[in-house]
Design a protein around this motif. Sequence first.
Motif, PDB file in Angstrom:
ATOM      1  N   ARG A 186      -7.572  43.321  -3.644  1.00  0.00           N
ATOM      2  CA  ARG A 186      -6.830  42.494  -2.698  1.00  0.00           C
ATOM      3  C   ARG A 186      -5.429  42.190  -3.253  1.00  0.00           C
ATOM      4  O   ARG A 186      -5.273  41.841  -4.416  1.00  0.00           O
ATOM      5  CB  ARG A 186      -7.578  41.188  -2.450  1.00  0.00           C
ATOM      6  N   GLY A 187      -4.404  42.400  -2.414  1.00  0.00           N
ATOM      7  CA  GLY A 187      -3.034  42.140  -2.828  1.00  0.00           C
ATOM      8  C   GLY A 187      -2.341  43.317  -3.471  1.00  0.00           C
ATOM      9  O   GLY A 187      -1.175  43.212  -3.865  1.00  0.00           O
ATOM     10  N   LYS A 188      -3.020  44.489  -3.565  1.00  0.00           N
ATOM     11  CA  LYS A 188      -2.437  45.630  -4.260  1.00  0.00           C
ATOM     12  C   LYS A 188      -2.293  46.868  -3.380  1.00  0.00           C
ATOM     13  O   LYS A 188      -2.006  47.945  -3.890  1.00  0.00           O
ATOM     14  CB  LYS A 188      -3.278  45.976  -5.493  1.00  0.00           C
ATOM     15  N   GLU A 200      -6.867  48.420   1.237  1.00  0.00           N
ATOM     16  CA  GLU A 200      -6.897  47.182   0.450  1.00  0.00           C
ATOM     17  C   GLU A 200      -8.127  46.357   0.811  1.00  0.00           C
ATOM     18  O   GLU A 200      -8.502  46.244   1.993  1.00  0.00           O
ATOM     19  CB  GLU A 200      -5.633  46.364   0.718  1.00  0.00           C
TER      20      GLU A 200
END
Length: 342
Positions: free
Chosen positions: A140-142, A104
């Motif tokens: 980002r965030g996945k 990520e």
Amino acid sequence: MSCPVPPRERTIQLAHGGGGRLMRELIERVFLPAFDSGPLSARHDGAVVRLGGASLAFTTDSYVVHPRFFPGGDIGTLSVYGTVNDLAVTGARPAYLSAGFIVEEGLPIDELHRIALSMRAAADACGVELVTGDTKVVDRGKGDGLFINTAGIGVVPEGVAIAPRRVRPGDAVLVSGDVGRHGIAVLSVREALAFEEPVESDCAPVEGLAAALLESGIDVHCLRDPTRGGLAAVLNEIALDAGVRVEVEEAQIPVEPAVLGACELLGLDPLYVACEGRLVAFLPEAQAERALASLRDHPLGRGAARIGRIVGEGRGSVVLRTRLGTRRTLDLLSGEQLPRIC
């Protein structure tokens, strides 16, 4: 600390990856019909295939543990040992691994470097080589920081045939050491729990234990490493796939007092909590004592114990004789006790 039983709907639930009933149903309803093949239908931890006159074992696994660092290991050591162990329980000598990284955006490079070094050290300890790989970076965030996939290849010696279908009535059931430590070690860090006695993961390679049994001339029928779903899941899988009944003695199953105390505090059953450095062996009753001696001669098998036997009646079931002398069924979990432990 536990997930509720998911509704029967047409979407994936967290428990579909937990090693219990829903995971088995997913495999039977989706993957087996789609990818029907001889090696896959064996339902072992790795496929044994013939190539150029040699028997090769091939396996793959993905690691999504959170947190990435825990007492006794990290996601890097886990990704190497886990795949090496899946090869070892087929009777293979592990040789080569691949590594795929889904990273990520925002993960510290120093952390990734530390994990890569852990993987290298674990591979060296197992005598295997990391020979190919791939890296993908997601937004980002996945990606929850880092996911790792490893695949492995090993050589199965001639005459070695280890598979669930070989388990039969009269077999003894052995475990190489205490159970449940890995899951509790991960949980303690994830939930910031401070137990009176710290619990360290049993994360370790079991190839040496498997080799000790085979080199002793033991007619090993089946081996398994009890990861997702713990010891109870392994016993149920073998009972269902071999069409037998498994009977185990609670008093004979080794559980560290710290793990037992943590499970009692949190309402968990240690028999369903994952291990990452244990071996469950199914072999002829007449060879059980010799097998135990072989396991106990290995540093990782000093706590080996005989925990039960295989009987013919009650096909596809697991029965536990409790310390009180009563009997209860050990079934596959419908929900999940402890998510994301591997």
